[in-house]
Design a protein around this motif. Structure first.
Motif, short mmCIF file in Angstrom:
data_model
loop_
_atom_site.label_atom_id
_atom_site.label_comp_id
_atom_site.label_asym_id
_atom_site.label_seq_id
_atom_site.Cartn_x
_atom_site.Cartn_y
_atom_site.Cartn_z
N PRO A 1 11.79 -20.53 -4.10
CA PRO A 1 12.51 -21.76 -3.75
C PRO A 1 12.66 -21.88 -2.23
O PRO A 1 12.60 -20.86 -1.51
N PRO A 2 12.81 -23.10 -1.73
CA PRO A 2 12.87 -23.28 -0.27
C PRO A 2 13.91 -22.42 0.44
O PRO A 2 13.65 -21.92 1.54
N ASN A 3 15.08 -22.24 -0.17
CA ASN A 3 16.09 -21.43 0.51
C ASN A 3 15.67 -19.97 0.62
O ASN A 3 15.98 -19.28 1.59
N ALA A 4 14.89 -19.47 -0.37
CA ALA A 4 14.38 -18.10 -0.28
C ALA A 4 13.28 -18.01 0.76
O ALA A 4 13.22 -17.05 1.54
N ALA A 5 12.37 -18.99 0.78
CA ALA A 5 11.28 -18.97 1.75
C ALA A 5 11.81 -18.98 3.18
O ALA A 5 11.28 -18.29 4.06
N ASP A 6 12.88 -19.73 3.40
CA ASP A 6 13.47 -19.79 4.75
C ASP A 6 14.18 -18.48 5.09
O ASP A 6 14.01 -17.94 6.18
N LEU A 7 15.01 -17.99 4.17
CA LEU A 7 15.79 -16.78 4.45
C LEU A 7 14.88 -15.59 4.70
O LEU A 7 15.12 -14.79 5.63
N PHE A 8 13.84 -15.45 3.89
CA PHE A 8 12.96 -14.28 3.99
C PHE A 8 11.78 -14.51 4.94
O PHE A 8 10.91 -13.65 5.06
N GLU B 1 0.83 -1.21 0.00
CA GLU B 1 0.00 0.00 0.00
C GLU B 1 0.86 1.26 0.00
O GLU B 1 0.48 2.28 -0.58
N ARG B 2 2.03 1.20 0.66
CA ARG B 2 2.86 2.40 0.78
C ARG B 2 3.32 2.92 -0.57
O ARG B 2 3.53 4.12 -0.74
N THR B 3 3.48 2.03 -1.54
CA THR B 3 3.91 2.48 -2.87
C THR B 3 2.80 2.36 -3.91
O THR B 3 3.05 2.48 -5.12
N GLY B 4 1.57 2.12 -3.47
CA GLY B 4 0.44 2.10 -4.39
C GLY B 4 0.51 1.00 -5.43
O GLY B 4 0.21 1.23 -6.61
N VAL B 5 0.89 -0.21 -5.03
CA VAL B 5 1.02 -1.33 -5.97
C VAL B 5 -0.36 -1.68 -6.53
O VAL B 5 -1.34 -1.78 -5.78
N SER B 6 -0.42 -1.90 -7.82
CA SER B 6 -1.69 -2.26 -8.47
C SER B 6 -2.14 -3.65 -8.03
O SER B 6 -1.33 -4.46 -7.54
N ASP B 7 -3.41 -3.94 -8.25
CA ASP B 7 -3.93 -5.27 -7.90
C ASP B 7 -3.21 -6.37 -8.68
O ASP B 7 -2.89 -7.42 -8.13
N ALA B 8 -2.94 -6.11 -9.95
CA ALA B 8 -2.26 -7.11 -10.78
C ALA B 8 -0.84 -7.37 -10.28
O ALA B 8 -0.41 -8.53 -10.19
N ASP B 9 -0.12 -6.31 -9.93
CA ASP B 9 1.25 -6.49 -9.44
C ASP B 9 1.26 -7.12 -8.05
O ASP B 9 2.17 -7.89 -7.71
N THR B 10 0.25 -6.79 -7.24
CA THR B 10 0.15 -7.43 -5.92
C THR B 10 -0.04 -8.93 -6.08
O THR B 10 0.59 -9.74 -5.37
N ALA B 11 -0.90 -9.33 -7.01
CA ALA B 11 -1.11 -10.75 -7.27
C ALA B 11 0.16 -11.42 -7.76
O ALA B 11 0.48 -12.56 -7.37
N GLU B 12 0.92 -10.72 -8.60
CA GLU B 12 2.18 -11.27 -9.10
C GLU B 12 3.21 -11.39 -7.97
O GLU B 12 3.94 -12.40 -7.90
N LEU B 13 3.26 -10.43 -7.09
CA LEU B 13 4.16 -10.52 -5.95
C LEU B 13 3.81 -11.74 -5.09
O LEU B 13 4.70 -12.50 -4.67
N GLU B 14 2.53 -11.93 -4.83
CA GLU B 14 2.12 -13.08 -4.03
C GLU B 14 2.47 -14.39 -4.73
O GLU B 14 2.90 -15.36 -4.08
N ARG B 15 2.29 -14.43 -6.04
CA ARG B 15 2.65 -15.65 -6.78
C ARG B 15 4.14 -15.94 -6.64
O ARG B 15 4.54 -17.09 -6.40
N ARG B 16 4.96 -14.90 -6.78
CA ARG B 16 6.41 -15.11 -6.67
C ARG B 16 6.80 -15.60 -5.28
O ARG B 16 7.65 -16.49 -5.14
#
Length: 250
Positions: A219-226, A199-214
């Motif tokens: 990968p497991p190492n990213a999910a753990d690190l972040f 919300e702070r940067t006004g992300v569009s609904d489409a880009d928000t959905a893409e962020l959630e998909r990513r």
């Protein structure tokens, strides 16, 4: 100032009040740490001050003269309105100050927006007097290239003004190359609420959905690190690596 920098300044100028109110920028022990590193100064500069929170914290520890600079006039106006500091509209990579004018320089959670970070580092070294301190903080990339690519891709999609996150090793090299001796490095993670972050940067609904998909397909190492947290398919929060670096001009 380049057209790219003008667009970035305008983007942050439009969001000045939301950045001032943001808990991520307004609160935190990290801000106090940077201020404490500057407490022995007589004249300090806060580069890319945003809402002025770090400049205000430096003034609060007793530094008699604090200058808050930012490329966005609205950010400078907010800092001067809210804190006992002076303000200057300035490009972080071309600071409008003479050589050796400050005995402390701070920069907090901003450098990933700078197109030429080496120029910023050189400017810091130029305006610092000998034995002056740099109190620096930014989100940082993992040393692993694939994880760094994943994180920078996420950040650019969420915020078009994002340029790049760099690993601590790169910042250390840049500082040392211009005569800024690294004295301390503190690493931590900043947990971000996904909804507030977008919300702070006004992300569009489409880009928000893409962020959630990513994030879901990370990968497991990213999910753990972040430290990704989900509620069903929705992202609740994630943790950004960050580093605080204290360096001193030789």
């Amino acid at each position: 100032m380049s057209d790219e920098k003008r667009r970035t300044a305008a983007h942050f100028g439009d969001a000045a009040e939301s950045y001032f109110e943001s808990d991520v920028h307004r609160l935190g022990e990290d801000r106090k740490t940077l201020a404490d590193w500057c407490r022995d100064a007589t004249r300090a500069l806060d580069v890319a001050t945003g809402g002025g929170h770090t400049a205000g914290a430096i003034a609060a520890v007793g530094v008699p003269e604090v200058v808050a600079s930012d490329a966005a006039p609205e950010m400078v106006a907010t800092a001067v309105r809210e804190y006992p500091v002076s303000g200057v509209v300035a490009d972080a990579e071309r600071l409008p100050f003479g050589d050796e004018k400050f005995d402390a320089v701070a920069c907090r959670i901003a450098a990933h927006h700078f197109p030429a970070p080496e120029a910023f580092v050189a400017e810091v070294a130029r305006v610092l007097e000998p034995d002056g301190v740099l109190a620096f903080e930014d989100n940082v990339a993992p040393e692993d290239d694939s994880l760094a690519t994943f994180l920078n891709g996420i950040e650019r999609l969420r915020d078009p003004t994002h340029v790049e996150l760099y690993p601590v090793s790169q910042w250390r090299e840049w500082f040392e190359d211009v005569g800024l001796a690294v004295e301390a490095v503190e690493t931590a993670k900043l947990t971000l609420d996904f909804d507030a972050w977008t919300e702070r940067t006004g992300v569009s609904d489409a880009d928000t959905a893409e962020l959630e998909r990513r994030f879901r397909e990370a990968p497991p190492n990213a999910a753990d690190l972040f430290e990704l947290e989900f509620d069903g398919d929705s992202v609740v929060s994630f943790a950004n690596p960050k580093a605080l670096i204290r360096a001193r001009k030789r």
